[in-house]
Structures are given as C-alpha cells and as structure tokens.
Design an enzyme around this catalytic site. Structure first.
Site, PDB file in Angstrom:
ATOM      1  N   ASP A  36      -1.604  -0.389   6.130  1.00  0.00           N
ATOM      2  CA  ASP A  36      -1.786   0.335   7.395  1.00  0.00           C
ATOM      3  C   ASP A  36      -3.263   0.534   7.734  1.00  0.00           C
ATOM      4  OD1 ASP A  36      -2.200   2.259   5.281  1.00  0.00           O
ATOM      5  OD2 ASP A  36      -2.174   3.808   6.826  1.00  0.00           O
ATOM      6  N   ASP A  86       0.883  -1.162   0.000  1.00  0.00           N
ATOM      7  CA  ASP A  86       0.000   0.000   0.000  1.00  0.00           C
ATOM      8  C   ASP A  86       0.924   1.217   0.000  1.00  0.00           C
ATOM      9  OD1 ASP A  86      -2.367   1.620   0.460  1.00  0.00           O
ATOM     10  OD2 ASP A  86      -1.651   1.828   2.523  1.00  0.00           O
ATOM     11  N   ASN A 119      -3.912   9.255  -7.170  1.00  0.00           N
ATOM     12  CA  ASN A 119      -2.696  10.079  -7.248  1.00  0.00           C
ATOM     13  C   ASN A 119      -1.440   9.256  -6.968  1.00  0.00           C
ATOM     14  OD1 ASN A 119      -3.884  12.850  -7.558  1.00  0.00           O
ATOM     15  ND2 ASN A 119      -4.901  12.253  -5.668  1.00  0.00           N
ATOM     16  N   ASP A 167      -0.139   5.159   0.813  1.00  0.00           N
ATOM     17  CA  ASP A 167      -0.406   6.187   1.824  1.00  0.00           C
ATOM     18  C   ASP A 167      -0.381   5.591   3.230  1.00  0.00           C
ATOM     19  OD1 ASP A 167      -0.895   8.147  -0.199  1.00  0.00           O
ATOM     20  OD2 ASP A 167      -2.932   7.386  -0.459  1.00  0.00           O
TER      21      ASP A 167
HETATM   22  C1  BG6 Z   1      -5.839   5.879   0.012  1.00  0.00           C
HETATM   23  C2  BG6 Z   1      -5.826   6.759   1.232  1.00  0.00           C
HETATM   24  O1  BG6 Z   1      -4.555   5.372  -0.215  1.00  0.00           O
HETATM   25  O2  BG6 Z   1      -6.254   6.605  -1.137  1.00  0.00           O
HETATM   26  C3  BG6 Z   1      -7.188   7.413   1.415  1.00  0.00           C
HETATM   27  O3  BG6 Z   1      -5.502   5.976   2.361  1.00  0.00           O
HETATM   28  C4  BG6 Z   1      -7.599   8.128   0.138  1.00  0.00           C
HETATM   29  O4  BG6 Z   1      -7.126   8.310   2.495  1.00  0.00           O
HETATM   30  C5  BG6 Z   1      -7.558   7.174  -1.037  1.00  0.00           C
HETATM   31  O5  BG6 Z   1      -8.923   8.645   0.275  1.00  0.00           O
HETATM   32  C6  BG6 Z   1      -7.940   7.841  -2.373  1.00  0.00           C
HETATM   33  O6  BG6 Z   1      -6.952   8.741  -2.706  1.00  0.00           O
HETATM   34  P1  BG6 Z   1      -7.098   9.831  -3.862  1.00  0.00           P
HETATM   35  O7  BG6 Z   1      -5.680  10.354  -4.031  1.00  0.00           O
HETATM   36  O8  BG6 Z   1      -7.571   9.128  -5.091  1.00  0.00           O
HETATM   37  O9  BG6 Z   1      -8.042  10.867  -3.392  1.00  0.00           O
HETATM   38 MG    MG Z   2      -2.737   3.261   3.488  1.00  0.00          MG
END
Ligand code: BG6
Ligand code: MG
Length: 216
Positions: free
Chosen positions: A170, A11, A118, A13
């Site tokens: 996590d 993973d 992202n 984030d």
């Molecule tokens: C996950 C995060 O990796 O990605 C979340 O833990 C987040 O908090 C999700 O909402 C989606 O991310 P993004 O960048 O597409 O808004």
């Molecule tokens: Mg995560």
C-alpha cells in the site's frame, strides 16, 4: 526461463489490517506532546517507512539530542503497542482470509514482508500467522524499504527467485522496494499513491487473482 508466479509476499500495515491508522495516531500524539506540527499529509510520507526514518522525516531540520531521539521513538512505540494490544481477527480487512486461502489452494507460497518490528504480535493477534511460511520484518534486515532487502530476504527464505514473486503493497516506499527487487507489484489504495505498481486495486478485498495471474 519463463516467469511463473510461485510466491506472494504481503505487506502488513495498511494491506492486511488498518494498523497504518494506529501508526498515524501514535505519531500524532507524540507530536502533540512535543509541539511538532503533524498532519495526514506529512503522515503519507511515513507509509511503509521505518520508525527511525519516520521520526527523521517528522523532525525535518529540527535537531534533537540522540538521547531525546531514542526516547521519542520509544514513546511512539509504546503508544502503538497499546493500540495493538487487543488486535484480533475482527481487525483484518474484509476479504483477507479468502485471498490467503485461495492462494494456498493454488499451491502458492506465502510470506510477510513488513518494515515493522511489531509485525509478529500483529499477525498473531489477527490469527493469520500460520498462513505464512516466511516472515520478513523490521528485525530481519538492516536496510528498510525502499531498499529491496526485506523482499529479497522473504524470497530467499521461501526458496523462490525474486522474478517469480508477487508483492502486495500500500506504500510508495514498499512499491519501490519490490520493483527494485525485480518483483511484480500489486498496489492497494488510490492511484496517486500506488500508481507505480503493475496493477492496483482500491482495497485488498477487491483483489482479482485471475487478473493478476493473467497480467503477470
Ligand atoms: C510499516 C508502517 O509497516 O512499519 C510504518 O507502514 C512504520 O508506518 C513501520 O513506521 C515500522 O513499524 P514499527 O512497528 O517497527 O514502528
Ligand atoms: Mg504498508
């Protein structure tokens, strides 16, 4: 056939870097502007959850028009994009490169399995993109974590059966996704959050690969 570790799916984030905090700050700003209550306790429910689902959780019973909903998603994403603009190697959690290098050295295939749309710019900024043979992100599948789809997609791209994959996560939603996919799960963080994993470590730098291989 006997199971054997062939791949690790990470993973992003909250595992490789502290972008979980940036997601939190971005939602906080949006909620402040909208006068919606939001704190770290609510934020825990958003860990690993897609952007859309996160806003649904934040809004609860509060109804907004589809146009407003999209606008809020876009605004949160703009705040988030702003905070990752200058992300660099310095933002990797300590020990990440060592773990990735050690696994590569053992001939283990590596993939990224993140709910984030992202994810690519983040791993490019962090300078770790080349470690990963496959990238599964928020654009790869329709059903986000806790559905197993993202990890199954990553395994398929690597050409490894799910039973021979290890997921490093996590978030509760991510752990559930990996377990449903039939994978071995390494939790990163406090027991209260990652207690459903097969083995856990307080932070990625404290991962003990020998222990994971022994417990698999
Ligand atoms: C996950 C995060 O990796 O990605 C979340 O833990 C987040 O908090 C999700 O909402 C989606 O991310 P993004 O960048 O597409 O808004
Ligand atoms: Mg995560």
């Amino acid at each position: 056939m006997r199971r054997k570790i062939e791949a690790f799916i990470f993973d992003l984030d909250g595992v490789l870097t502290d972008t979980a905090e940036y997601h939190y700050q971005s939602w906080k700003l949006l909620c402040k502007e909208q006068g919606i209550p939001f704190d770290r306790k609510i934020n825990e429910k958003l860990r690993g959850v897609s952007r859309r689902k996160s806003l649904e959780i934040i809004l609860g019973d509060q109804k907004v028009s589809p146009g407003k909903f999209s606008e809020m998603l876009e605004r949160k994403n703009n705040y988030y994009r702003e905070s990752i603009k200058n992300i660099s190697k310095k933002d990797l959690f300590p020990g990440v490169e060592k773990v990735l290098e050690e696994l590569k050295g053992k001939g283990i295939k590596l993939a990224l399995g993140s709910s984030s749309k992202n994810a690519r710019p983040v791993i490019e900024g962090l300078g770790v993109k080349d470690f990963f043979e496959a990238i599964a992100d928020g654009n790869s599948v329709e059903k986000a974590k806790p559905a197993p789809d993202i990890f199954l997609f990553a395994a398929e791209k690597l050409g490894v059966v799910p039973e021979n994959c290890v997921v490093v996560e996590d978030a509760e939603a991510g752990i559930e996704a990996a377990l449903t996919a039939g994978m071995f799960v390494v939790g990163i963080g406090p027991w209260e959050r990652v207690g459903k994993s097969h083995i856990h470590f307080p932070e990625i730098g404290k991962i003990n690969l020998d222990e994971i291989f022994a417990r698999f």
